[in-house]
Scaffold this motif. Structure first.
Motif, PDB file in Angstrom:
ATOM      1  N   ALA A  20       0.817  -1.210   0.000  1.00 60.00           N
ATOM      2  CA  ALA A  20       0.000   0.000   0.000  1.00 60.00           C
ATOM      3  C   ALA A  20       0.853   1.264   0.000  1.00 60.00           C
ATOM      4  CB  ALA A  20      -0.934   0.003   1.210  1.00 60.00           C
ATOM      5  N   ASP A  66     -11.003  -1.767  -5.173  1.00 58.22           N
ATOM      6  CA  ASP A  66     -10.296  -1.350  -3.958  1.00 58.22           C
ATOM      7  C   ASP A  66     -10.310   0.153  -3.743  1.00 58.22           C
ATOM      8  OD1 ASP A  66      -9.574  -3.998  -3.485  1.00 58.22           O
ATOM      9  OD2 ASP A  66      -7.775  -3.824  -4.732  1.00 58.22           O
ATOM     10  N   GLN A 103      -8.077   2.337  -1.074  1.00 57.76           N
ATOM     11  CA  GLN A 103      -7.055   3.260  -1.561  1.00 57.76           C
ATOM     12  C   GLN A 103      -7.227   4.637  -0.936  1.00 57.76           C
ATOM     13  OE1 GLN A 103      -7.729   2.977  -5.768  1.00 57.76           O
ATOM     14  NE2 GLN A 103      -6.385   1.208  -6.033  1.00 57.76           N
ATOM     15  N   ASP A 118      -6.040   4.508   2.699  1.00 64.09           N
ATOM     16  CA  ASP A 118      -4.587   4.423   2.829  1.00 64.09           C
ATOM     17  C   ASP A 118      -3.869   5.644   2.284  1.00 64.09           C
ATOM     18  OD1 ASP A 118      -4.918   1.959   3.965  1.00 64.09           O
ATOM     19  OD2 ASP A 118      -4.413   0.817   2.173  1.00 64.09           O
ATOM     20  N   SER A 166      -8.147   7.557  -9.102  1.00 64.83           N
ATOM     21  CA  SER A 166      -8.335   6.107  -9.168  1.00 64.83           C
ATOM     22  C   SER A 166      -9.606   5.789  -9.955  1.00 64.83           C
ATOM     23  CB  SER A 166      -8.430   5.515  -7.756  1.00 64.83           C
ATOM     24  OG  SER A 166      -8.663   4.120  -7.814  1.00 64.83           O
ATOM     25  N   MET A 196      -3.690   6.433  -0.792  1.00 67.74           N
ATOM     26  CA  MET A 196      -3.068   6.079  -2.067  1.00 67.74           C
ATOM     27  C   MET A 196      -3.686   6.845  -3.242  1.00 67.74           C
ATOM     28  SD  MET A 196      -2.892   1.958  -1.484  1.00 67.74           S
ATOM     29  CE  MET A 196      -2.325   1.629  -3.156  1.00 67.74           C
ATOM     30  N   CYS A 197      -4.839   7.450  -3.038  1.00 67.10           N
ATOM     31  CA  CYS A 197      -5.467   8.247  -4.092  1.00 67.10           C
ATOM     32  C   CYS A 197      -6.283   9.358  -3.441  1.00 67.10           C
ATOM     33  CB  CYS A 197      -6.339   7.382  -5.001  1.00 67.10           C
ATOM     34  SG  CYS A 197      -7.843   6.766  -4.210  1.00 67.10           S
TER      35      CYS A 197
END
Length: 305
Positions: free
Chosen positions: A33, A139, A143, A146, A105, A148-149
């Motif tokens: 991640a 996901d 994301q 975390d 994302s 991540m996006c």
């Protein structure tokens, strides 16, 4: 282990690593991640164990479980990370001078539908803004959790608490065939559909398209003559064959050389935009979300009513 925390050995990167390991209950998943090596994540956790005077995670079978002390530290770390991020947010945003990096994302359909227009606007309005596009699969919310996006655009199967949502477009399923297929001229009935040779896109093993729920209720089997992992080149694959692709009608905007006809059943679904509370009031992210919404508002239906 020391019982006193040394603040000089505990930075925001280490706290983010701790929060991510806690969320996944896995060093390996956290490393994936965060885009780090497992050894780097393990080293950071070892440093935090020394700083907090606690094992933080203990092994339980093949998994790891947080200690009570770890749960308390993570709760405080999450608040600290949110507060620090708020300090970094500017009150103003000028797209012409902005140098922000945004992470979008989505999956193939949303990428092909939105990204060309997004890049035209960025090129004209915000030439120094950097955009990273990541694959959502299923996901997207993880994301966002975390970090991540920043934004997910996709059909949302659920609406977990702690996220914001905005409906962009409502899609319905249609069938796509070669332009010289008899179906392109005469349409397709449910009996035709049951006997047809189908091409099915499955981005992951075991994934089922949403329209199969309707077919199950109607008692219509879907026998795939061809299964593909993505929509790439699907127009060339279908050309001059009798294959039938069932997909959202907006695919007509992406593959204009295919004939689009109404599916012999009705199934609609929304494509939504989702984002986390941490970026809700960030000017750059508000600008980006408004841009996506404006693009969505200008989209024409793939299949005329």
């Amino acid at each position: 282990m020391s019982g006193n925390v040394d603040p000089s050995r505990t930075d925001f990167h280490a706290l983010q690593t701790l929060v991510t390991v806690h969320r996944h209950n896995s060093i390996r998943a956290a490393a994936d991640a965060l885009g780090l090596s497992q050894s780097s994540v393990s080293y950071t956790i070892d440093r935090l164990r020394e700083s907090f005077g606690d094992p933080l995670f203990v092994r339980l079978g093949r998994n790891i479980e947080p200690t009570d002390r770890c749960n308390a530290v993570v709760k405080g770390a999450e608040a600290l990370l949110r507060d620090f991020e708020a300090l970094t947010i500017s009150d103003s945003f000028d797209p012409s001078t902005a140098t922000d990096r945004l992470v979008f994302s989505c999956n193939f359909y949303e990428r092909a539908t939105f990204l060309p227009a997004i890049m035209r606007h960025i090129n004209a309005e915000a030439p120094n803004v950097r955009l990273t596009v990541v694959q959502a699969n299923s996901d997207g919310h993880r994301q966002l959790e975390d970090g991540m996006c920043d934004v997910v655009v996709a059909p949302m199967l659920s609406h977990p608490s702690g996220f914001h949502f905005r409906r962009l477009i409502t899609e319905r399923y249609a069938c796509f065939v070669s332009r010289n297929s008899p179906f392109a001229t005469h349409g397709i009935t449910l009996d035709d559909y049951a006997r047809a040779r189908h091409v099915v896109v499955r981005p992951s093993i075991g994934w089922r398209p949403g329209f199969t729920e309707v077919l199950d209720r109607l008692g219509v089997p879907l026998e795939a003559s061809l299964e593909l992992p993505s929509f790439a080149d699907i127009d060339r694959i279908i050309a001059d064959t009798n294959l039938v692709l069932t997909a959202t009608d907006g695919v007509a905007r992406i593959f204009p050389d295919l004939a689009v006809i109404p599916a012999p059943f009705h199934r609609e679904f929304p494509v939504e935009m989702s984002w986390a509370g941490r970026t809700h009031n960030t000017p750059a992210h508000r600008w980006f979300r408004d841009l996506i919404a404006r693009i969505a508002a200008d989209l024409k239906p793939g299949l005329q009513q």
